[in-house]
Design a protein around this motif. Structure first.
Motif, PDB file in Angstrom:
ATOM      1  N   TRP A  10       0.801  -1.284   0.035  1.00  0.00           N
ATOM      2  CA  TRP A  10      -0.141   0.022   0.154  1.00  0.00           C
ATOM      3  C   TRP A  10       0.720   1.226  -0.104  1.00  0.00           C
ATOM      4  O   TRP A  10       1.851   1.297   0.747  1.00  0.00           O
ATOM      5  N   HIS A  58     -10.378  -0.107  15.276  1.00  0.00           N
ATOM      6  CA  HIS A  58     -10.426  -0.343  13.803  1.00  0.00           C
ATOM      7  C   HIS A  58     -10.774   0.700  12.848  1.00  0.00           C
ATOM      8  O   HIS A  58     -11.202   0.634  11.953  1.00  0.00           O
ATOM      9  N   SER A  60      -9.057   2.978  11.215  1.00  0.00           N
ATOM     10  CA  SER A  60      -8.243   3.075  10.192  1.00  0.00           C
ATOM     11  C   SER A  60      -8.128   1.960   9.141  1.00  0.00           C
ATOM     12  O   SER A  60      -7.488   1.899   8.287  1.00  0.00           O
ATOM     13  N   LEU A  61      -8.973   0.840   9.330  1.00  0.00           N
ATOM     14  CA  LEU A  61      -8.824  -0.535   8.677  1.00  0.00           C
ATOM     15  C   LEU A  61     -10.122  -0.666   8.220  1.00  0.00           C
ATOM     16  O   LEU A  61     -11.404  -0.223   8.735  1.00  0.00           O
ATOM     17  N   THR A  62     -10.174  -1.568   7.020  1.00  0.00           N
ATOM     18  CA  THR A  62     -11.446  -2.077   6.333  1.00  0.00           C
ATOM     19  C   THR A  62     -11.788  -3.208   7.393  1.00  0.00           C
ATOM     20  O   THR A  62     -10.873  -3.979   7.936  1.00  0.00           O
ATOM     21  N   PRO A  63     -12.872  -3.921   7.302  1.00  0.00           N
ATOM     22  CA  PRO A  63     -13.364  -5.247   7.723  1.00  0.00           C
ATOM     23  C   PRO A  63     -12.266  -6.235   7.508  1.00  0.00           C
ATOM     24  O   PRO A  63     -12.108  -7.201   7.946  1.00  0.00           O
ATOM     25  N   ALA A  68      -7.600   1.810   5.574  1.00  0.00           N
ATOM     26  CA  ALA A  68      -9.049   2.351   4.886  1.00  0.00           C
ATOM     27  C   ALA A  68      -8.724   3.502   4.152  1.00  0.00           C
ATOM     28  O   ALA A  68      -8.329   4.493   4.912  1.00  0.00           O
ATOM     29  N   ASN A  69      -9.151   3.857   3.052  1.00  0.00           N
ATOM     30  CA  ASN A  69      -9.246   5.081   2.421  1.00  0.00           C
ATOM     31  C   ASN A  69     -10.243   6.038   3.048  1.00  0.00           C
ATOM     32  O   ASN A  69     -11.077   5.432   3.526  1.00  0.00           O
ATOM     33  N   MET A  72     -13.822   5.775   2.629  1.00  0.00           N
ATOM     34  CA  MET A  72     -14.638   4.802   3.419  1.00  0.00           C
ATOM     35  C   MET A  72     -15.247   5.187   4.565  1.00  0.00           C
ATOM     36  O   MET A  72     -16.111   4.278   5.426  1.00  0.00           O
ATOM     37  N   LYS A  73     -14.722   6.107   5.254  1.00  0.00           N
ATOM     38  CA  LYS A  73     -15.147   6.627   6.353  1.00  0.00           C
ATOM     39  C   LYS A  73     -16.291   7.439   6.567  1.00  0.00           C
ATOM     40  O   LYS A  73     -16.651   8.336   5.604  1.00  0.00           O
ATOM     41  N   GLN A 217      -2.469  -6.659   5.449  1.00  0.00           N
ATOM     42  CA  GLN A 217      -3.508  -6.813   6.441  1.00  0.00           C
ATOM     43  C   GLN A 217      -2.855  -6.492   7.820  1.00  0.00           C
ATOM     44  O   GLN A 217      -1.497  -6.871   7.997  1.00  0.00           O
TER      45      GLN A 217
END
Length: 242
Positions: A10, A58, A60-63, A68-69, A72-73, A217
């Protein structure tokens, strides 16, 4: 964060860094208006993404555990109020521009939550008061904000790697002069161009720092934050030429 996928992980650009890139773009425009307001406009652009929420759990993270961009927030009233609170320490002009930006970003969420409606209505009332106190009309305030929005948009295009391929043009936004601008890269390795050309110089270079992650991840925000502290940092540069 602005998150771009790379072949081995990333690329992370902090939103505050993107804002600084936007301010670099504004600096190359021909200044307009009184000098104190021009400096205040640059400050508003450079600091419009400050007061980000602290990472906890979580956030700053996706599921799936990926970074996380920012798109997405969900809307953060806490962050919006924090930006406004910080702006007020630099005066009504910066507060007005910051308020206009937040209103533009979140007007589409009206009627989704009562707290958002209340926040937007408060901003409208404050903007009216600040314009009156600063002896500004809507057109003057809008001209300055249009540059802020324009620079924010072009910075995001660059940071999110959205330049079209094969020399195609992408609309940026309407500038402070009422013209609609487009950006393109005629050749893959060549300079970026903006049409019509808005900058003082015939060519210029802008940059932003990006962290490079090679882990796909993460268990939680703490693990991501630790990885970012150790990640190599690259300076991304773009040459813009007429």
């Amino acid at each position: 964060m602005i998150v771009n996928h790379t072949p081995d992980g990333w690329q992370i650009i902090y939103q505050q860094a993107h804002a600084l890139l936007a301010a670099q773009l504004a600096w190359h425009w021909q200044p307009f208006g009184p000098s104190d307001r021009w400096v205040g406009l640059l400050a508003a652009i450079a600091q419009h993404d400050d007061e980000q929420r602290p990472w906890d759990g979580h956030y700053s993270l996706t599921p799936a555990g990926a970074p996380a961009n920012f798109t997405m927030k969900e809307f953060s009233l806490e962050q919006a109020q924090g930006v406004m609170k910080a702006a007020r320490f630099q005066g009504r002009w910066r507060s007005l521009l910051t308020s206009m930006h937040l209103h533009t970003l979140y007007e589409g969420l009206r009627q989704e939550q009562k707290v958002i409606d209340t926040f937007l209505t408060e901003q409208e009332a404050q903007q009216k008061q600040w314009r009156r106190e600063l002896k500004l009309n809507k057109k003057e305030a809008q001209q300055a904000y249009d540059l802020m929005h324009w620079c924010d948009r072009l910075s995001l295009i660059l940071c999110r790697q959205e330049l079209p391929e094969m020399g195609r043009e992408l609309e940026i936004y309407e500038g402070p002069d009422g013209q609609c601008y487009h950006v393109s890269r005629p050749t893959a390795e060549g300079p970026v161009t903006v049409t019509p050309w808005p900058f003082r110089e015939q060519q210029l270079t802008v940059s932003v720092e990006a962290s490079q992650l090679r882990q796909l991840q993460f268990a939680d925000d703490q693990e991501l934050a630790a990885a970012l502290r150790e990640a190599p940092v690259e300076t991304l540069r773009w040459e813009l030429a007429r």
